[in-house]
Write a protein that holds these residues in place. Sequence first.
Motif, PDB file in Angstrom:
ATOM      1  N   PHE A   1      12.556   4.071   7.216  1.00 57.93           N
ATOM      2  CA  PHE A   1      12.083   2.709   6.971  1.00 57.93           C
ATOM      3  C   PHE A   1      11.106   2.269   8.073  1.00 57.93           C
ATOM      4  O   PHE A   1      10.019   1.766   7.789  1.00 57.93           O
ATOM      5  N   THR A   2      11.491   2.500   9.328  1.00 55.13           N
ATOM      6  CA  THR A   2      10.643   2.121  10.462  1.00 55.13           C
ATOM      7  C   THR A   2       9.311   2.858  10.405  1.00 55.13           C
ATOM      8  O   THR A   2       8.245   2.267  10.658  1.00 55.13           O
ATOM      9  N   ASP A   3       9.342   4.131  10.057  1.00 56.39           N
ATOM     10  CA  ASP A   3       8.108   4.912   9.943  1.00 56.39           C
ATOM     11  C   ASP A   3       7.208   4.318   8.850  1.00 56.39           C
ATOM     12  O   ASP A   3       6.000   4.156   9.045  1.00 56.39           O
ATOM     13  N   TRP A   4       7.785   3.983   7.695  1.00 59.68           N
ATOM     14  CA  TRP A   4       6.996   3.361   6.622  1.00 59.68           C
ATOM     15  C   TRP A   4       6.397   2.035   7.078  1.00 59.68           C
ATOM     16  O   TRP A   4       5.251   1.732   6.773  1.00 59.68           O
TER      17      TRP A   4
ATOM     18  N   ARG B   1       0.853  -1.198   0.000  1.00 58.44           N
ATOM     19  CA  ARG B   1       0.000   0.000   0.000  1.00 58.44           C
ATOM     20  C   ARG B   1       0.889   1.249   0.000  1.00 58.44           C
ATOM     21  O   ARG B   1       0.558   2.263   0.607  1.00 58.44           O
ATOM     22  N   GLY B   2       2.007   1.161  -0.700  1.00 57.51           N
ATOM     23  CA  GLY B   2       3.007   2.226  -0.686  1.00 57.51           C
ATOM     24  C   GLY B   2       2.521   3.588  -1.140  1.00 57.51           C
ATOM     25  O   GLY B   2       3.022   4.605  -0.679  1.00 57.51           O
ATOM     26  N   ARG B   3       1.542   3.606  -2.035  1.00 57.78           N
ATOM     27  CA  ARG B   3       1.030   4.906  -2.489  1.00 57.78           C
ATOM     28  C   ARG B   3       0.336   5.669  -1.373  1.00 57.78           C
ATOM     29  O   ARG B   3       0.169   6.886  -1.466  1.00 57.78           O
ATOM     30  N   SER B   4      -0.057   4.960  -0.317  1.00 59.14           N
ATOM     31  CA  SER B   4      -0.743   5.604   0.811  1.00 59.14           C
ATOM     32  C   SER B   4       0.215   6.047   1.910  1.00 59.14           C
ATOM     33  O   SER B   4      -0.223   6.603   2.914  1.00 59.14           O
ATOM     34  N   LEU B   5       1.516   5.777   1.736  1.00 53.04           N
ATOM     35  CA  LEU B   5       2.487   6.138   2.774  1.00 53.04           C
ATOM     36  C   LEU B   5       2.959   7.573   2.592  1.00 53.04           C
ATOM     37  O   LEU B   5       2.957   8.117   1.489  1.00 53.04           O
ATOM     38  N   GLU B   6       3.389   8.193   3.714  1.00 50.41           N
ATOM     39  CA  GLU B   6       3.935   9.553   3.691  1.00 50.41           C
ATOM     40  C   GLU B   6       5.352   9.537   4.231  1.00 50.41           C
ATOM     41  O   GLU B   6       5.544   9.111   5.359  1.00 50.41           O
ATOM     42  N   PRO B   7       6.353   9.993   3.485  1.00 46.41           N
ATOM     43  CA  PRO B   7       6.279  10.245   2.045  1.00 46.41           C
ATOM     44  C   PRO B   7       6.171   8.919   1.291  1.00 46.41           C
ATOM     45  O   PRO B   7       6.479   7.870   1.838  1.00 46.41           O
ATOM     46  N   VAL B   8       5.754   9.001   0.053  1.00 50.79           N
ATOM     47  CA  VAL B   8       5.609   7.793  -0.768  1.00 50.79           C
ATOM     48  C   VAL B   8       7.003   7.221  -1.050  1.00 50.79           C
ATOM     49  O   VAL B   8       7.917   7.963  -1.425  1.00 50.79           O
ATOM     50  N   PRO B   9       7.216   5.899  -0.844  1.00 47.18           N
ATOM     51  CA  PRO B   9       8.525   5.302  -1.175  1.00 47.18           C
ATOM     52  C   PRO B   9       8.903   5.589  -2.635  1.00 47.18           C
ATOM     53  O   PRO B   9       8.023   5.756  -3.488  1.00 47.18           O
ATOM     54  N   PRO B  10      10.209   5.640  -2.925  1.00 47.66           N
ATOM     55  CA  PRO B  10      10.695   6.237  -4.171  1.00 47.66           C
ATOM     56  C   PRO B  10      10.420   5.484  -5.473  1.00 47.66           C
ATOM     57  O   PRO B  10      10.295   6.122  -6.516  1.00 47.66           O
ATOM     58  N   GLU B  11      10.347   4.169  -5.447  1.00 46.72           N
ATOM     59  CA  GLU B  11      10.299   3.437  -6.715  1.00 46.72           C
ATOM     60  C   GLU B  11       8.874   3.057  -7.090  1.00 46.72           C
ATOM     61  O   GLU B  11       8.164   2.440  -6.306  1.00 46.72           O
ATOM     62  N   PRO B  12       8.454   3.400  -8.327  1.00 51.15           N
ATOM     63  CA  PRO B  12       7.101   3.050  -8.768  1.00 51.15           C
ATOM     64  C   PRO B  12       6.967   1.562  -9.083  1.00 51.15           C
ATOM     65  O   PRO B  12       7.951   0.834  -9.143  1.00 51.15           O
ATOM     66  N   SER B  13       5.738   1.142  -9.295  1.00 52.62           N
ATOM     67  CA  SER B  13       5.424  -0.252  -9.589  1.00 52.62           C
ATOM     68  C   SER B  13       4.373  -0.314 -10.686  1.00 52.62           C
ATOM     69  O   SER B  13       3.646   0.651 -10.913  1.00 52.62           O
TER      70      SER B  13
ATOM     71  N   SER C   1       1.895  -2.195 -10.319  1.00 43.72           N
ATOM     72  CA  SER C   1       0.673  -2.257  -9.507  1.00 43.72           C
ATOM     73  C   SER C   1       0.352  -0.852  -8.991  1.00 43.72           C
ATOM     74  O   SER C   1       1.236  -0.132  -8.527  1.00 43.72           O
ATOM     75  N   ARG C   2      -0.900  -0.478  -9.069  1.00 49.10           N
ATOM     76  CA  ARG C   2      -1.302   0.885  -8.746  1.00 49.10           C
ATOM     77  C   ARG C   2      -0.903   1.308  -7.334  1.00 49.10           C
ATOM     78  O   ARG C   2      -0.442   2.420  -7.115  1.00 49.10           O
ATOM     79  N   ASP C   3      -1.079   0.416  -6.349  1.00 49.46           N
ATOM     80  CA  ASP C   3      -0.855   0.801  -4.955  1.00 49.46           C
ATOM     81  C   ASP C   3       0.554   0.542  -4.456  1.00 49.46           C
ATOM     82  O   ASP C   3       0.996   1.157  -3.496  1.00 49.46           O
ATOM     83  N   THR C   4       1.261  -0.402  -5.076  1.00 47.05           N
ATOM     84  CA  THR C   4       2.575  -0.820  -4.570  1.00 47.05           C
ATOM     85  C   THR C   4       3.647   0.209  -4.907  1.00 47.05           C
ATOM     86  O   THR C   4       3.657   0.778  -5.997  1.00 47.05           O
TER      87      THR C   4
END
Length: 136
Positions: free
Chosen positions: A121-124, A88-100, A102-105
């Motif tokens: 990393f721990t915050d994510w 669910r990486g698209r919902s994280l703040e800030p968004v992790p750097p590498e796209p996928s 998959s829409r959400d990953t």
Amino acid sequence: MSHEPKLLSGGNPQIPKGESDAPVQAYIAAMPDWKSSVGRRIDGLIVEAVPGVRKAVKWNSPFYGVDGDGWFLSLHVYTHYIKVAFFRGRSLEPVPPEPSKSRDTRYLNIRETEPLDEAQFTDWVKQASALPGEHM
């Protein structure tokens, strides 16, 4: 007689699938070169951030999740980096750097030459574990 797990393309360990900490630890121990110690650190940070985290190896990748709520993260070894998938990486703040594809990953690629930002990393991980997980 013990034998080392086979390394697949890119050095990804081939570990029999299983639900528990044991196959994840076998995977981490089989990660080649610098990746094993980084794998141990990643695993430790996840365990600290998410008490009682659920672990499994599926498709030759460790998965981390919350009981009854699916998986929030997985790891995969490539030749030059460890790829961390936040489902669910698209919902994280800030968004992790590498796209996928998959829409959400979103991905975080950890390389030997770039130290892991453990606080980020721990915050994510904490954010990701609080979101609905992937059921697979």
